[in-house]
Motif scaffolding. Structure first.
Motif, PDB file in Angstrom:
ATOM      1  N   ARG A   1       0.829  -1.210   0.000  1.00  0.00           N
ATOM      2  CA  ARG A   1       0.000   0.000   0.000  1.00  0.00           C
ATOM      3  C   ARG A   1       0.864   1.261   0.000  1.00  0.00           C
ATOM      4  NH1 ARG A   1      -5.480  -0.012   1.555  1.00  0.00           N
ATOM      5  NH2 ARG A   1      -6.372  -2.091   1.547  1.00  0.00           N
TER       6      ARG A   1
ATOM      7  N   GLU B   1      -2.176   4.218  -7.070  1.00  0.00           N
ATOM      8  CA  GLU B   1      -2.583   2.831  -6.895  1.00  0.00           C
ATOM      9  C   GLU B   1      -3.085   2.251  -8.214  1.00  0.00           C
ATOM     10  OE1 GLU B   1      -3.751   5.444  -5.209  1.00  0.00           O
ATOM     11  OE2 GLU B   1      -3.287   5.178  -3.088  1.00  0.00           O
TER      12      GLU B   1
ATOM     13  N   VAL C   1      -5.502   0.174 -10.404  1.00  0.00           N
ATOM     14  CA  VAL C   1      -6.908  -0.172 -10.138  1.00  0.00           C
ATOM     15  C   VAL C   1      -7.473  -1.079 -11.222  1.00  0.00           C
ATOM     16  CG1 VAL C   1      -7.450   1.886  -8.792  1.00  0.00           C
ATOM     17  CG2 VAL C   1      -7.730   1.946 -11.270  1.00  0.00           C
TER      18      VAL C   1
ATOM     19  N   PHE D   1     -11.256  -0.197  -8.120  1.00  0.00           N
ATOM     20  CA  PHE D   1     -10.888  -1.048  -6.983  1.00  0.00           C
ATOM     21  C   PHE D   1      -9.395  -1.312  -7.043  1.00  0.00           C
ATOM     22  CE2 PHE D   1     -15.371  -1.967  -7.591  1.00  0.00           C
ATOM     23  CZ  PHE D   1     -15.851  -1.882  -6.285  1.00  0.00           C
ATOM     24  N   LEU D   2      -8.750  -1.369  -5.884  1.00  0.00           N
ATOM     25  CA  LEU D   2      -7.312  -1.615  -5.838  1.00  0.00           C
ATOM     26  C   LEU D   2      -6.998  -2.968  -6.474  1.00  0.00           C
ATOM     27  CD1 LEU D   2      -6.545  -0.486  -2.173  1.00  0.00           C
ATOM     28  CD2 LEU D   2      -6.031   0.775  -4.260  1.00  0.00           C
TER      29      LEU D   2
ATOM     30  N   PHE E   1      -4.972  -5.630  -6.017  1.00  0.00           N
ATOM     31  CA  PHE E   1      -4.080  -6.148  -4.972  1.00  0.00           C
ATOM     32  C   PHE E   1      -2.998  -7.073  -5.531  1.00  0.00           C
ATOM     33  CE2 PHE E   1      -7.787  -5.126  -2.206  1.00  0.00           C
ATOM     34  CZ  PHE E   1      -7.132  -4.233  -1.375  1.00  0.00           C
TER      35      PHE E   1
ATOM     36  N   MET F   1      -0.273  -5.011  -6.968  1.00  0.00           N
ATOM     37  CA  MET F   1       0.391  -4.268  -5.891  1.00  0.00           C
ATOM     38  C   MET F   1       1.354  -5.167  -5.124  1.00  0.00           C
ATOM     39  SD  MET F   1      -2.816  -2.000  -4.480  1.00  0.00           S
ATOM     40  CE  MET F   1      -2.018  -1.326  -3.036  1.00  0.00           C
TER      41      MET F   1
ATOM     42  N   ASP G   1       2.337  -7.672   2.424  1.00  0.00           N
ATOM     43  CA  ASP G   1       1.155  -7.329   3.228  1.00  0.00           C
ATOM     44  C   ASP G   1       1.528  -6.890   4.639  1.00  0.00           C
ATOM     45  OD1 ASP G   1      -0.655  -7.835   1.230  1.00  0.00           O
ATOM     46  OD2 ASP G   1      -0.716  -9.979   1.673  1.00  0.00           O
TER      47      ASP G   1
ATOM     48  N   ALA H   1     -10.595  -1.396  -0.063  1.00  0.00           N
ATOM     49  CA  ALA H   1     -10.322  -1.881  -1.418  1.00  0.00           C
ATOM     50  C   ALA H   1     -10.337  -0.803  -2.486  1.00  0.00           C
ATOM     51  CB  ALA H   1     -11.334  -2.973  -1.772  1.00  0.00           C
ATOM     52  N   MET H   2     -10.350   0.463  -2.063  1.00  0.00           N
ATOM     53  CA  MET H   2     -10.336   1.524  -3.077  1.00  0.00           C
ATOM     54  C   MET H   2      -9.221   2.528  -2.774  1.00  0.00           C
ATOM     55  SD  MET H   2     -14.422   1.948  -3.679  1.00  0.00           S
ATOM     56  CE  MET H   2     -14.351   3.257  -4.880  1.00  0.00           C
ATOM     57  N   PRO H   3      -8.737   3.210  -3.814  1.00  0.00           N
ATOM     58  CA  PRO H   3      -7.644   4.168  -3.594  1.00  0.00           C
ATOM     59  C   PRO H   3      -7.982   5.213  -2.530  1.00  0.00           C
ATOM     60  CG  PRO H   3      -7.933   3.794  -5.934  1.00  0.00           C
ATOM     61  CD  PRO H   3      -9.055   3.067  -5.249  1.00  0.00           C
TER      62      PRO H   3
ATOM     63  N   ASN I   1      -7.203   3.898   0.883  1.00  0.00           N
ATOM     64  CA  ASN I   1      -5.743   3.809   1.084  1.00  0.00           C
ATOM     65  C   ASN I   1      -5.184   5.180   1.447  1.00  0.00           C
ATOM     66  OD1 ASN I   1      -3.450   2.122   1.037  1.00  0.00           O
ATOM     67  ND2 ASN I   1      -2.816   3.010  -0.911  1.00  0.00           N
ATOM     68  N   ARG I   2      -5.671   6.193   0.752  1.00  0.00           N
ATOM     69  CA  ARG I   2      -5.162   7.552   0.970  1.00  0.00           C
ATOM     70  C   ARG I   2      -5.659   8.110   2.296  1.00  0.00           C
ATOM     71  NH1 ARG I   2      -5.753   9.445  -5.383  1.00  0.00           N
ATOM     72  NH2 ARG I   2      -4.488   7.695  -6.117  1.00  0.00           N
TER      73      ARG I   2
END
Lengths: 259, 324
Positions: free
Chosen positions: A101, A108, A110, A118-119, A121, A124, A144, B189-191, B194-195
Motif C-alpha cells: 500500500r 494505486e 486499479v 478497486f485496488l 491487490f 500491488m 502485506d 479496497a479503493m484508492p 488507502n489515501r
C-alpha cells in the motif's frame, strides 16, 4: 551530456521559514543524464532545496524552471506527475500501511468494475515484492506486512524500490544509503549510475563527499542555505572538495579573489 | 491454540477487544436480567438504537481515521431530524431525506473547510459548530417539537426511512448494514481508503507522495456530516417527532464507540465493524440499565463506569498483544 537547456533550473531562490532564512539566493542548473552530488553539513539547506524541487516547499522568491517551463505551483502531486521521484529521509512511508500500500500510495493500480476503481491487490503485491527484494527486503517479510515492522534498511529499500519502479525523468536521493549494509549500499550506488546512463537526472544528497565523488559528474556544495561550490568532478578532487566543506565559504572566496 | 498464537490475530484485528467485551456483556446481561434483557423485542430495540448511533459512528470513524475529530455530529443529527420532519409532511419523504442529508453534508463541508483552510484543531472547530447547530435547532423549534402527522406516517418511502419494519427489525438497521458494507469496501479496497488511512498515519508522508491531504480530510468531514444527518432522519422517521435537543450527547457515544472499537484517535487505524460493535455495546448497556430498573438519574454514571472499564480492558488486551 550537459549540453542543451537544463532540465531543472533554479534561479535566485530564497526561502524563509518564519524569520529563518533557509535558502539564500540559490541558483543552480541540473541537466538530464547527469548525476549531481549535493553535499554539505547538517542544516546546509540540501534537503530544503530538494523539497522545493519535489514540491513540498514553496519558495518565498526566485524561480524554478522544469524543462524550460516556469513552475508556478508547488505540490508533490505536480512534481510526481512531471516525473520527479524523491527518496526522502524522514518522510515517504506511512507506518500504519502495508508495504504494498505504501509502495503504490498516490498512484494505486486499479481494476474498474462498472467504472468504479478497486485496488488491484495482485499487481500491488507481486510488483512491489519483486522490486523491493532487490534492495534487501528479507524473504520472510511479505508485501502485506506493515511498514512499521521493517528495519531501517528495509524501509529505505521500499523507498528506493518505489523510485526505481516509477522513475521517469528525475530521481532525487536524500542520503539513500543510510541504514544500508555494505552490499546494499553498493547496489544503490550502481543503480544511481545506471539511472543516469539511462538519461535520467539523478540528484544524490550525502554527507560523504568521497563516496559521491566516485559516482557524480558534478558536485554542488551548500552551506548555511547558500550554494558555495558547483564544480565538475573531473576538475576538482574529493580532497579539494572536502577542503571546501571544511573551510566553508572562505576557501571559495579566497580562490575567487586570487583569480 | 496457545495464548501466544492469538497475539498476532489481536494485533491485526483491532476489533477483537470489543468483540470479547460485547460477548462478555451479552452473557452477563442475559444471566442477570431474568429474561427481561435477552428477548427478541429488546434485541430489536437495541439494534434500532445501534443502527442510528452506528451510522453516526461510521462517519466519525472516518474522520478519526484521518487524524481529526468531529464532535459536532450530535447537532448535525438533530438538524437532519428537524429538516426531515419539517419537509416530510410537505414533500415526499425520500426528497425530504435527501434534503436532510444535504444539510448534513453542508455542515460537514463547513467543518472540513474551517479545519483544512485555517489549520485550527478540529476539536475546537467542531466544538464551535456543535454549539452553533444545537443553537439553531433549539431556535428553530422554539421549545416545541417538529412532527409528522399520524396520517402522513405511511407509504413505502416513509417506511424504508426508519418509519417501518422489515423482518421484525426497523429499516434503519438495513441502511446501517448497507452503508457498513459500502464504507468497508471503500476503506479497504479503493484508492480513496488507502489515501485516507495514509493521511491519518502520517500526513507529511502522504503529502510527500502527492496526496491532497486537505481534500481527503474534507471528504471525510462531508461523509461524516451526511451520515449523522441521515442517522437523524432515520431516528425522526421512527419517532415521528423531534425537538431541539435531539441527538444531544450522542457525539460522545459515537466517539466512545470508535475508540472502544479499535479506532486510533491519532488516526491511521480504523475498524468500522469494531466501531459498530462499540455502538452495540453502548446501546446494550443503556438497555440493560433500563430493564434492570436503574433510576434514570444514575444512567450516565453507570454508563460512564462501564465505558471506562471496557476501554481499560481493551487497552490492556492491546498492550498484551503488542508485547513481544
Amino acid at each position: 551530456m550537459t549540453n542543451g537547456h537544463p532540465l531543472i533550473q533554479v534561479k535566485n531562490l530564497d526561502l524563509y521559514f518564519g524569520a529563518f532564512h533557509a535558502l539564500k539566493n540559490v541558483s543552480v542548473d541540473f541537466h538530464a543524464g547527469e548525476l549531481v552530488g549535493l553535499v554539505g553539513d547538517n542544516g546546509a539547506g540540501k534537503t530544503t532545496l530538494i523539497r522545493v524541487l519535489c514540491g513540498m516547499h514553496t519558495p518565498t522568491s526566485g524561480e524554478v524552471y522544469f524543462d524550460g517551463q516556469r513552475v508556478e505551483k508547488f505540490h508533490p502531486k505536480l512534481a510526481i506527475d512531471q516525473g520527479i521521484e524523491t527518496i526522502q529521509q524522514s518522510v515517504g512511508l506511512c507506518d500504519n500501511l502495508s508495504i504494498a500500500r505504501n509502495f503504490y500510495l498516490g498512484r494505486e493500480p486499479v481494476r474498474r468494475i462498472l467504472g468504479i476503481p478497486f485496488l488491484d491487490f495482485t499487481t500491488m503485491r507481486d510488483k512491489s515484492t519483486r522490486v523491493i527484494r532487490q534492495f534487501g527486503l528479507r524473504d520472510n517479510v511479505s508485501a502485506d506486512d506493515e511498514v512499521e515492522r521493517l528495519s531501517g534498511g528495509e524501509r529505505q529499500s521500499v523507498k528506493i524500490g518505489r523510485a526505481v519502479e516509477f522513475r521517469n525523468r528525475v530521481v532525487i536521493m536524500d542520503e539513500p544509503t543510510n541504514h544500508l549494509s555494505v552490499r546494499e549500499r553498493e547496489h544503490v550506488n550502481e543503480l544511481a549510475v545506471q539511472l543516469k546512463k539511462q538519461g535520467l537526472l539523478v540528484i544524490y544528497i550525502t554527507h560523504d563527499i568521497f563516496q559521491v565523488h566516485k559516482l557524480a559528474d558534478r558536485i554542488v556544495i551548500m552551506e548555511n542555505g547558500e550554494k558555495i561550490e558547483d564544480a565538475s568532478t573531473s576538475k576538482m578532487t574529493a580532497e579539494q572538495l572536502e577542503e571546501v566543506i571544511r573551510q566553508g565559504g572562505r576557501v571559495v572566496e579566497r580562490r575567487e579573489a586570487l583569480s | 491454540m496457545s495464548l501466544a498464537a492469538i497475539k498476532p490475530v489481536v494485533r491485526r484485528h483491532a476489533e477483537i477487544g470489543i468483540l470479547l467485551i460485547a460477548v462478555a456483556l451479552v452473557a452477563f446481561f442475559s444471566a442477570t436480567s431474568d429474561g427481561r434483557w435477552a428477548n427478541a423485542y429488546n434485541f430489536a430495540t437495541i439494534l434500532q438504537v445501534t443502527a442510528t448511533l452506528g451510522l453516526m459512528t461510521l462517519g466519525v470513524a472516518l474522520v478519526i481515521g484521518t487524524g481529526e475529530i468531529d464532535i459536532s455530529v450530535g447537532s448535525t443529527f438533530g438538524m437532519g431530524a428537524l429538516v426531515y420532519l419539517w419537509l416530510a409532511s410537505r414533500i415526499d419523504p425520500s426528497a425530504a431525506a435527501l434534503a436532510a442529508v444535504a444539510v448534513g453534508a453542508a455542515i460537514g463541508l463547513l467543518n472540513g473547510l474551517l479545519v483544512t483552510r485555517t489549520g485550527t484543531p478540529s476539536l475546537i472547530i467542531t466544538l464551535g459548530t456543535l454549539m452553533i447547530f444545537r443553537g439553531i435547532a433549539i431556535a428553530l423549534t422554539e421549545g416545541f417539537s417538529f412532527s409528522i402527522p399520524y396520517a402522513a406516517r405511511k407509504g413505502w418511502s416513509f417506511e424504508i426511512l426508519g418509519g417501518g419494519e422489515f423482518l421484525g427489525f426497523n429499516t434503519a438497521l438495513y441502511w446501517l448494514i448497507l452503508i457498513l458494507v459500502v464504507l468497508t469496501v471503500v476503506l479497504t479496497a479503493m484508492p480513496f481508503g488507502n489515501r485516507l488511512l495514509a493521511v491519518g498515519g502520517s500526513a507529511a508522508s502522504a503529502h510527500s507522495r502527492g496526496i491532497r491531504v486537505g481534500r481527503i480530510k474534507l471528504s471525510a468531514f462531508v461523509i461524516c456530516g451526511a451520515l449523522a444527518a441521515f442517522a437523524g432522519t432515520l431516528e425522526a422517521g421512527k419517532l415521528g417527532f423531534a425537538d431541539g435537543s435531539m441527538g444531544r450527547l450522542m457525539e460522545l457515544q459515537a466517539i466512545a464507540s470508535c475508540v472502544l472499537g479499535g479506532c486510533l484517535l491519532a488516526g491511521g487505524r480504523v475498524s468500522l465493524i469494531g466501531a459498530l460493535l462499540g455502538a452495540f455495546v453502548l446501546s446494550s448497556i443503556q438497555s440493560y440499565l433500563v430493564v434492570v430498573g436503574v433510576a434514570p438519574q444514575w444512567f450516565l454514571l453507570f454508563l460512564g463506569i462501564i465505558v471506562v472499564l471496557a476501554a481499560y480492558g481493551d487497552q490492556s488486551l492491546r498492550q498484551w498483544a503488542l508485547k513481544k
